[in-house]
Design an enzyme around this catalytic site. Structure first.
Site, short mmCIF file in Angstrom:
data_model
loop_
_atom_site.label_atom_id
_atom_site.label_comp_id
_atom_site.label_asym_id
_atom_site.label_seq_id
_atom_site.Cartn_x
_atom_site.Cartn_y
_atom_site.Cartn_z
N LYS A 30 0.83 -1.21 0.00
CA LYS A 30 0.00 0.00 0.00
C LYS A 30 0.86 1.26 0.00
O LYS A 30 0.35 2.38 0.01
CB LYS A 30 -0.92 0.02 1.23
CG LYS A 30 -2.00 -1.02 1.26
CD LYS A 30 -3.10 -0.67 2.26
CE LYS A 30 -2.70 -0.87 3.66
NZ LYS A 30 -3.80 -0.63 4.64
N LYS A 42 2.71 2.14 2.54
CA LYS A 42 2.64 2.70 3.89
C LYS A 42 3.70 2.04 4.76
O LYS A 42 3.92 0.84 4.71
CB LYS A 42 1.26 2.39 4.50
CG LYS A 42 0.16 3.38 4.13
CD LYS A 42 -1.03 3.17 5.07
CE LYS A 42 -1.90 4.41 5.11
NZ LYS A 42 -2.99 4.30 6.08
N1 C2G Z 1 -10.46 6.62 9.73
C1 C2G Z 1 -11.49 7.43 10.17
N2 C2G Z 1 -11.21 8.67 10.63
C2 C2G Z 1 -9.94 9.11 10.69
C3 C2G Z 1 -8.87 8.29 10.25
C4 C2G Z 1 -9.17 7.02 9.77
O1 C2G Z 1 -12.68 7.05 10.13
N3 C2G Z 1 -9.70 10.38 11.16
C5 C2G Z 1 -10.80 5.29 9.21
C6 C2G Z 1 -10.42 5.14 7.74
O2 C2G Z 1 -11.42 5.73 6.91
C7 C2G Z 1 -10.37 3.63 7.60
C8 C2G Z 1 -9.86 3.19 8.98
O3 C2G Z 1 -10.06 4.30 9.87
O4 C2G Z 1 -11.67 3.10 7.39
C9 C2G Z 1 -8.41 2.79 8.99
O5 C2G Z 1 -7.66 3.84 8.41
P1 C2G Z 1 -6.14 3.48 7.95
O6 C2G Z 1 -5.44 2.81 9.06
O7 C2G Z 1 -5.56 4.71 7.32
O8 C2G Z 1 -6.43 2.37 6.85
P2 C2G Z 1 -6.06 2.43 5.30
O9 C2G Z 1 -4.61 2.66 5.14
O10 C2G Z 1 -7.02 3.35 4.69
O11 C2G Z 1 -6.30 0.91 4.85
O12 C2G Z 1 -8.18 -2.63 2.39
C10 C2G Z 1 -8.44 -1.42 3.05
C11 C2G Z 1 -7.18 -0.77 3.52
O13 C2G Z 1 -6.41 -1.69 4.28
C12 C2G Z 1 -7.51 0.46 4.36
#
Ligand code: C2G
Length: 134
Positions: free
Chosen positions: A44, A46
């Site tokens: 990803k 990350k």
């Molecule tokens: N999230 C949220 N509010 C935030 C930050 C994050 O609601 N202020 C939610 C994101 O929308 C996501 C979840 O928390 O649904 C996890 O965010 P991340 O850890 O950034 O995940 P991501 O890298 O988007 O990976 O297959 C899907 C991916 O693995 C998602």
């Protein structure tokens, strides 16, 4: 029993993550969370501060979460939905539309993100503070 599944990196666990889980837990009996492995995070683009094991342990400790599974690739969601008899796939609306292909198997929900918090912001703020403190 109503089951929801969601996925993410969940690095530097914060109240945005908690509020997502809290909202989801109110809509189901079982909330399953797929935590991205370190290898999948690399795919990803990350680089998490905490390892998969550490992030999985933190997410599993959240009272709203029923089960944690590893998220190892983009392809596993459909099999996970079948395997765990999932009713709803849910994720933040920063992914709006990206997982509509799951609509043939379950309901797909995109929830509004929590404002003013993100792992990236935390990292950036800490970096600035450490420079100012130097
Ligand atoms: N999230 C949220 N509010 C935030 C930050 C994050 O609601 N202020 C939610 C994101 O929308 C996501 C979840 O928390 O649904 C996890 O965010 P991340 O850890 O950034 O995940 P991501 O890298 O988007 O990976 O297959 C899907 C991916 O693995 C998602």
């Amino acid at each position: 029993m109503k089951t929801i599944i969601t996925y993410g990196t969940f690095d530097l666990f914060h109240f945005g993550h908690v509020r997502l889980f809290e909202r989801l837990s109110k809509m189901c009996d079982q909330l399953i969370v797929g935590v991205s492995t370190d290898e999948f995070n690399a795919l990803k683009g990350k680089a998490a501060f905490f390892s998969y094991q550490q992030r999985a342990e933190i997410v599993a400790a959240c009272k709203y979460v029923s089960k944690v599974i590893p998220e190892q690739n983009w392809q596993q969601k459909s099999a996970d939905v079948s395997r765990f008899d999932v009713d709803i796939f849910a994720i933040g609306d920063d992914w709006q539309g990206e997982f509509d292909f799951l609509k043939s198997q379950c309901e797909v929900m995109y929830l509004t993100r929590t404002d003013d918090i993100s792992t990236t912001e935390i990292k950036n703020n800490l970096a600035v503070k450490s420079v100012n403190a130097a």
